[in-house]
Design an enzyme around this catalytic site. Structure first.
Site, PDB file in Angstrom:
ATOM      1  N   THR A 212       3.517  -5.568  14.750  1.00 13.54           N
ATOM      2  CA  THR A 212       3.317  -4.481  13.796  1.00 13.54           C
ATOM      3  C   THR A 212       3.488  -5.035  12.385  1.00 13.54           C
ATOM      4  O   THR A 212       3.439  -6.252  12.179  1.00 13.54           O
ATOM      5  CB  THR A 212       4.257  -3.288  14.105  1.00 13.54           C
ATOM      6  OG1 THR A 212       3.946  -2.201  13.243  1.00 13.54           O
ATOM      7  CG2 THR A 212       5.723  -3.643  13.964  1.00 13.54           C
ATOM      8  N   ASN A 213       3.651  -4.178  11.395  1.00 15.30           N
ATOM      9  CA  ASN A 213       3.819  -4.667  10.027  1.00 15.30           C
ATOM     10  C   ASN A 213       4.800  -3.773   9.289  1.00 15.30           C
ATOM     11  O   ASN A 213       5.327  -2.811   9.864  1.00 15.30           O
ATOM     12  CB  ASN A 213       2.468  -4.742   9.310  1.00 15.30           C
ATOM     13  CG  ASN A 213       1.778  -3.397   9.301  1.00 15.30           C
ATOM     14  OD1 ASN A 213       2.283  -2.445   8.724  1.00 15.30           O
ATOM     15  ND2 ASN A 213       0.637  -3.308   9.967  1.00 15.30           N
ATOM     16  N   ARG A 214       5.038  -4.056   8.029  1.00 16.54           N
ATOM     17  CA  ARG A 214       6.131  -3.403   7.313  1.00 16.54           C
ATOM     18  C   ARG A 214       5.728  -2.118   6.597  1.00 16.54           C
ATOM     19  O   ARG A 214       6.474  -1.601   5.784  1.00 16.54           O
ATOM     20  CB  ARG A 214       6.761  -4.404   6.333  1.00 16.54           C
ATOM     21  CG  ARG A 214       7.538  -5.491   7.078  1.00 16.54           C
ATOM     22  CD  ARG A 214       7.880  -6.646   6.170  1.00 16.54           C
ATOM     23  NE  ARG A 214       8.472  -6.199   4.931  1.00 16.54           N
ATOM     24  CZ  ARG A 214       8.373  -6.832   3.775  1.00 16.54           C
ATOM     25  NH1 ARG A 214       7.678  -7.936   3.717  1.00 16.54           N
ATOM     26  NH2 ARG A 214       8.949  -6.363   2.706  1.00 16.54           N
ATOM     27  N   SER A 215       4.560  -1.593   6.908  1.00 18.76           N
ATOM     28  CA  SER A 215       4.148  -0.350   6.244  1.00 18.76           C
ATOM     29  C   SER A 215       5.084   0.795   6.627  1.00 18.76           C
ATOM     30  O   SER A 215       5.415   0.981   7.795  1.00 18.76           O
ATOM     31  CB  SER A 215       2.720   0.000   6.678  1.00 18.76           C
ATOM     32  OG  SER A 215       2.425   1.310   6.272  1.00 18.76           O
TER      33      SER A 215
END
Ligand code: C5P
Length: 408
Positions: A212-215
Site C-alpha cells: 500500500t502507500n502513505r496516502s
C-alpha cells in the site's frame, strides 16, 4: 465558495434532554467554523444547562422564555427566526417535536420556529420508548412531510443505562447534516453527480500482508465534503483510510486498484465529474498467496505486475459515452513536478491535473495542508501557496463549476 458555515446565522434551539451538554459543544464547533450561533433554551433545557454556557461559547446573547415575556418579546419571536439562515433544534425532546408538529407555540423556541421562513433541522434526543412511541413517530412523519430535516437519532446507550434508538447524534455528525442541508439550498453544484476517489489502494501479498502507500485520504475526503457543501450528489470511492464518511456521501470501500477501477467505471456512467484523488498502486504482486507466508518458507520472491490505469480506462469509456463530463487527476511527484504532471494530463486525457510536491514536509501524504499547482490542457500552470486541504478542495470545485458549464 468557502466554508459553507462561514457567516451563516444559525438559531440553535435547545430543549430538555440530558443531551443538552452536547449542544454546548455543537454551538462551540459551529462558532469555530464561522457560523454566528444564537441559542434559545426552553425552560426544561435550563434544568440541564444555562444560557451563560451558550453565551460563553458563541459570543452571542442566548435567549430564554423570560425574553418572550419581556418588553421586546413580540419582536423577539418573529425576529429570531427571520434573521436566521437555519434553525437547528438539538436536542429536540419528544415534547418540542410534538409542539412543532402541531403548531403549538407556547414558548420562545416553538414560536420562533413557527414564525421562521428558513429551513428547520431537528436532532431528536429521548428515551427509546418515547422515540418509538406511535405518537412521536406520527409527529416526526408530519414534520418530514412538511420538509423538516430530521437528523438521527442514533442507536446506543441511553441515560437510563438501557440501549436503544433515541441517542442524539454527535455534534460533528449534526454539523455534517447541517452542511448537507445548507448545500442543498443554494449550492453551485446542485443537481450534479460527482465521483471522488480517495486514499491509497492495497494489493495483497498473502493472507495478511499488502502493498500500500502513505496516502491518508484527507484530500479526497475534503473534496467530497466540499462538493456536498455545494449541493452535489457525491459518490466517494475510498481505499485504505479510517476517515469518517462525510454525511450525505455514498461511500464505496475498495481495496485493490482493480476493485477501484470496477467501482469507478460503474459510478461514472451518469457522473458530471470524476476527481481521482486516490493514490492508486501502480504495481501489485502477480499472484497473491491465500495462506500467510511463513519465515520457514524462506524470503519470498515477489514478482510484481502492473495494475490497471483507472484514468486511462475512464478516458477510453468517456470517448465512447461522453461520461464523466469532466475528469480531474492528481500528480504526486518527488521530482520534475510540473513536467511529469503535464505529461500525465496529456496521457490520461484530463481536463485539469493537480500537481503536488510530496517532498515538502507541509504537503502531500498525511498532512493537513497541501501545496498545489493546477495545470490545464493548454499547459498553463497556476501555482498556489500553502493551503489547508479544505481550501484546496474548495479551489478545485471552483474550477469544476465553469468546466461543467462549458462541457458538452
Ligand atoms: O500514480 P500517478 O502519479 O500516475 O497518478 C496520477 C493520477 O492517475 C492520479 O489521479 C491517480 O489517481 C490516477 N491513477 C489511476 N490509475 C492508476 C494509477 C494512478 O487512475 N493505476
Amino acid at each position: 465558495m468557502g466554508n459553507i458555515l462561514s457567516g451563516k446565522q444559525i438559531l440553535l434551539g435547545v430543549s430538555g434532554s440530558i443531551a443538552c451538554y452536547k449542544a454546548a459543544d455543537l454551538a462551540s464547533k459551529l462558532t469555530q467554523q464561522g457560523a454566528s450561533v444564537t441559542a434559545v433554551l426552553t425552560t426544561a433545557a435550563r434544568q440541564f444547562i444555562t444560557p451563560l454556557t451558550f453565551q460563553s461559547v458563541t459570543g452571542q446573547r442566548a435567549f430564554t422564555d423570560e425574553d418572550l415575556w419581556g418588553s421586546e418579546g413580540h419582536i423577539q419571536h418573529i425576529g429570531l427566526g427571520h434573521q436566521s439562515d437555519l434553525i437547528v433544534i438539538a436536542p429536540a425532546s419528544a415534547n418540542t417535536i410534538a409542539k412543532i408538529a402541531h403548531g403549538i407555540c407556547d414558548n420562545l423556541l416553538t414560536l420562533a420556529s413557527l414564525a421562521a421562513p428558513c429551513p428547520l433541522l431537528i436532532a431528536p434526543a429521548m428515551d427509546s420508548g418515547m422515540y418509538t412511541h406511535a405518537a412521536t413517530q406520527a409527529n416526526i412523519k408530519i414534520l418530514r412531510e412538511r420538509g423538516v430535516y430530521i437528523a438521527g437519532p442514533a442507536m446506543g446507550r441511553m441515560a437510563s443505562g438501557l440501549s436503544g434508538f433515541g441517542r442524539m447524534l454527535e455534534p460533528t455528525e449534526i454539523i455534517g447534516h447541517i452542511r448537507l442541508l445548507l448545500g442543498r439550498q443554494a449550492g453551485k453544484l446542485s443537481g450534479r453527480h460527482l465521483v471522488v476517489t480517495a486514499g491509497g489502494t492495497s494489493e495483497p501479498i498473502d493472507a495478511v500482508r499488502t502493498i500500500t502507500n502513505r496516502s491518508s485520504g484527507k484530500q479526497g475526503f475534503a473534496i467530497a465534503q466540499a462538493a456536498i457543501d455545494q449541493g452535489a450528489e457525491v459518490t466517494l470511492i475510498a481505499g485504505v483510510t479510517h476517515l469518517p464518511t462525510p454525511i450525505g456521501a455514498k461511500r464505496i470501500d475498495v481495496n485493490t486498484a482493480q476493485e477501484m477501477l470496477t467501482a469507478v467505471l460503474e459510478t461514472v456512467q451518469d457522473a458530471d465529474a470524476l476527481i481521482m484523488a486516490a493514490a492508486v498502486a501502480d504495481y501489485r504482486p502477480e499472484t497473491a498467496v491465500t495462506e500467510k507466508l511463513s519465515k520457514e518458507q524462506g524470503i519470498p520472491q515477489i514478482q510484481l505486475t502492473l495494475t490497471p490505469d483507472i484514468l486511462s480506462a475512464v478516458a477510453h469509456y468517456r470517448a465512447q459515452s461522453g461520461y464523466p463530463r469532466v475528469v480531474i487527476g492528481f500528480a504526486a511527484e518527488s521530482s520534475d513536478l510540473i513536467e511529469r504532471a503535464r505529461q500525465k494530463l496529456a496521457r490520461k486525457k484530463l481536463d485539469l491535473i493537480i500537481a503536488n510536491d510530496i517532498t515538502a514536509t507541509d504537503a502531500g501524504f498525511g498532512t493537513d495542508t497541501n501545496r498545489i499547482t493546477i495545470i490545464d490542457p493548454t499547459g498553463n500552470a497556476q501555482v498556489f501557496p500553502l493551503m489547508t486541504k479544505e481550501e484546496v478542495a474548495d479551489l478545485i470545485l471552483q474550477k469544476i463549476v465553469p468546466l461543467l458549464e462549458a462541457a458538452p
